[in-house]
Design an enzyme around this catalytic site. Structure first.
Site, PDB file in Angstrom:
ATOM      1  N   ASP A 188      -4.369  -7.511   5.890  1.00 10.59           N
ATOM      2  CA  ASP A 188      -5.714  -7.280   5.344  1.00 10.59           C
ATOM      3  C   ASP A 188      -6.401  -8.605   5.079  1.00 10.59           C
ATOM      4  OD1 ASP A 188      -7.887  -5.892   4.122  1.00 10.59           O
ATOM      5  OD2 ASP A 188      -7.021  -6.319   2.158  1.00 10.59           O
TER       6      ASP A 188
ATOM      7  N   TYR B 190       0.838  -1.207   0.000  1.00 10.01           N
ATOM      8  CA  TYR B 190       0.000   0.000   0.000  1.00 10.01           C
ATOM      9  C   TYR B 190       0.873   1.257   0.000  1.00 10.01           C
ATOM     10  CZ  TYR B 190      -4.042  -2.924   1.321  1.00 10.01           C
ATOM     11  OH  TYR B 190      -5.035  -3.855   1.360  1.00 10.01           O
TER      12      TYR B 190
ATOM     13  N   ASP C 234       1.304 -18.109   4.231  1.00 17.29           N
ATOM     14  CA  ASP C 234       0.361 -19.081   3.658  1.00 17.29           C
ATOM     15  C   ASP C 234       0.045 -20.187   4.675  1.00 17.29           C
ATOM     16  OD1 ASP C 234       3.014 -19.845   3.343  1.00 17.29           O
ATOM     17  OD2 ASP C 234       2.843 -20.467   1.248  1.00 17.29           O
TER      18      ASP C 234
ATOM     19  N   LYS D 270       6.670 -13.633   4.200  1.00 18.88           N
ATOM     20  CA  LYS D 270       6.949 -14.468   3.031  1.00 18.88           C
ATOM     21  C   LYS D 270       8.407 -14.225   2.635  1.00 18.88           C
ATOM     22  CE  LYS D 270       5.172 -17.240  -0.125  1.00 18.88           C
ATOM     23  NZ  LYS D 270       4.611 -18.572   0.120  1.00 18.88           N
TER      24      LYS D 270
ATOM     25  N   ASP E 236      -9.619 -10.773   7.400  1.00 19.84           N
ATOM     26  CA  ASP E 236     -10.928 -11.199   6.871  1.00 19.84           C
ATOM     27  C   ASP E 236     -11.089 -12.710   7.018  1.00 19.84           C
ATOM     28  OD1 ASP E 236     -11.454  -8.532   5.988  1.00 19.84           O
ATOM     29  OD2 ASP E 236     -12.464  -9.264   4.192  1.00 19.84           O
TER      30      ASP E 236
HETATM   31  C1  IPM Z   1      -9.658  -2.795   5.178  1.00 24.07           C
HETATM   32  C2  IPM Z   1     -10.035  -2.536   3.740  1.00 24.07           C
HETATM   33  C3  IPM Z   1      -9.118  -1.488   3.142  1.00 24.07           C
HETATM   34  C4  IPM Z   1      -7.736  -2.114   3.053  1.00 24.07           C
HETATM   35  C5  IPM Z   1      -9.501  -0.920   1.774  1.00 24.07           C
HETATM   36  C6  IPM Z   1     -10.884  -0.413   1.740  1.00 24.07           C
HETATM   37  C7  IPM Z   1      -8.554   0.171   1.377  1.00 24.07           C
HETATM   38  O1  IPM Z   1     -10.087  -3.705   3.001  1.00 24.07           O
HETATM   39  O2  IPM Z   1      -9.629  -1.859   5.975  1.00 24.07           O
HETATM   40  O3  IPM Z   1      -9.429  -3.957   5.515  1.00 24.07           O
HETATM   41  O4  IPM Z   1      -7.424  -2.831   2.108  1.00 24.07           O
HETATM   42  O5  IPM Z   1      -6.960  -1.865   3.967  1.00 24.07           O
HETATM   43 MN    MN Z   2      -9.868  -5.505   4.243  1.00 19.49          MN
END
Ligand code: IPM
Ligand code: MN
Ligand code: NAD
Length: 323
Positions: free
Chosen positions: A215, A115, A191, A160, A219
């Protein structure tokens, strides 16, 4: 007096943030809230998703309660979330995964890695530079180690380094910081770590990793606690802090009063702890658990309650807890 900027943003942000805000207002009537409009909706109306004055408004608050913003995958559109994280230097993205059988915190470096914003498009290829700096790695490692010392004293470095030279530096720095601060530390490839975290969450305490890995890992880890509707997060800098659900604007369910507001409410609890009120934070977190135990749930976790009904139930419980 605590000043909290409130950003509903787009999609379900406009539904889950009001629920969280009402609960914060109930436990802390002295909080001064002010609304900040930004995001894709604002861009559609005005051509600007988030100007410099808007970032300055956010920076003037003691803390920011944030919903979510929609980011179209358009090469000409700059992600507002990344703009804010960079502008306010919110370098630590803290994502606790807590449930009946799991208590892990993912600490995600939040300003560099993939990023970095250093990217360009040529006619036949497109490049993004993955930046890992010593300074960036040191400060996130220090944050993660300090957190681990207040918990179960273990750090896992998700990486990694077998493939990416940039991660050799990340592992080297994290390992050195952990040794210096006296925190036992294990480096794991991201991984294999992803699977092991899902199969054996009890093996982990604090996981520190680079931006994009964090990120994705967070999730996926939501699987352990019922999904994305459950996970809060904090974006912490030296001078600003922003609290938001891990999930996004969920356009597929937006505007239907079905979104789970728990991630937003728990983000509100993290905000309370950050502004020095752990008692109110615990009261909110406990109220959520009592409502869940009473069988009130939104659709994503097997219930029928709407966003507003769930929020109202937590509000009632918080009131009861205080009485
Ligand atoms: C998060 C989101 C963000 C990220 C996006 C919306 C920029 O997915 O906060 O997890 O990738 O960091
Ligand atoms: Mn995210
Ligand atoms: P998402 O997190 O918005 O949704 C993923 C899936 O989870 C969807 O099926 C959604 O309905 C469900 N979900 C998410 N939150 C929920 C909740 N509270 N209750 C019930 N179900 C929930 O991810 P996406 O669909 O990949 O992205 C949608 C938009 O959000 C994109 O524009 C993306 O860039 C943006 N986004 C923003 C942020 C942020 O503002 N921090 C974070 C992630 C994604």
């Amino acid at each position: 007096m605590v000043k909290v900027a409130v950003v509903e943003g787009d999609g379900i942000g406009r539904e889950v943030v009001p629920a969280a805000r009402d609960i914060l207002a109930a436990v802390r009537p002295d909080i001064e809230f002010f609304d900040v409009d930004l995001g894709y909706g604002l861009w559609e109306r005005t051509g600007c998703a988030c100007g410099e004055e808007t970032v300055a408004d956010l920076g003037s608050a003691d803390a920011i309660l944030f919903g979510a913003v929609t980011t179209p995958p358009d090469p000409g559109y700059r992600s507002v979330m990344l703009q804010i994280r960079h502008a306010l230097d919110l370098y630590a993205n803290v994502r606790p995964i807590r449930g009946d059988t799991v208590d892990v915190v993912i600490v995600r470096e939040n300003t560099e890695g993939l990023y970095s914003g250093i990217e360009w498009t040529e006619p036949d290829r497109s490049c993004t530079v993955r930046v890992v700096s010593r300074r960036g790695s040191e400060r996130i490692a220090r944050y993660a180690c300090t957190l681990a010392k207040s918990r179960r004293h273990h750090l896992t470095v998700g990486n990694k380094a077998n493939v990416l030279k940039s991660d050799c530096l990340f592992v080297e720095v994290c390992t050195a910081v952990a040794a210096h601060l006296g925190v036992p530390c294990t480096a794991r490839y991201i991984d294999a770590l992803s699977l092991d975290l899902l199969m054996h969450p009890d093996r982990y305490d604090v996981i520190v990793t680079t931006n994009m890995f964090g990120d994705i890992l967070s999730d996926a880890a939501a699987y352990l606690v019922g999904g994305l509707g459950m996970l809060p997060s904090a974006n912490i800098g030296e001078r600003a802090a922003l609290f938001e659900p891990v999930h996004g604007s969920a356009p597929d369910i937006a505007g239907r009063n079905v979104a789970n507001p728990i991630a937003a409410i728990r983000s509100g609890a993290m905000l309370l702890r950050h502004v020095g009120d752990p008692a109110s934070a615990a009261a909110v977190e406990e109220a959520v658990v009592r409502v869940l135990r009473a069988g009130i749930r939104t659709r994503d976790i097997g219930g029928t309650a709407g966003t507003r009904e769930f929020g109202t139930a937590v509000l009632r419980e918080v009131g009861r807890g205080k009485a």
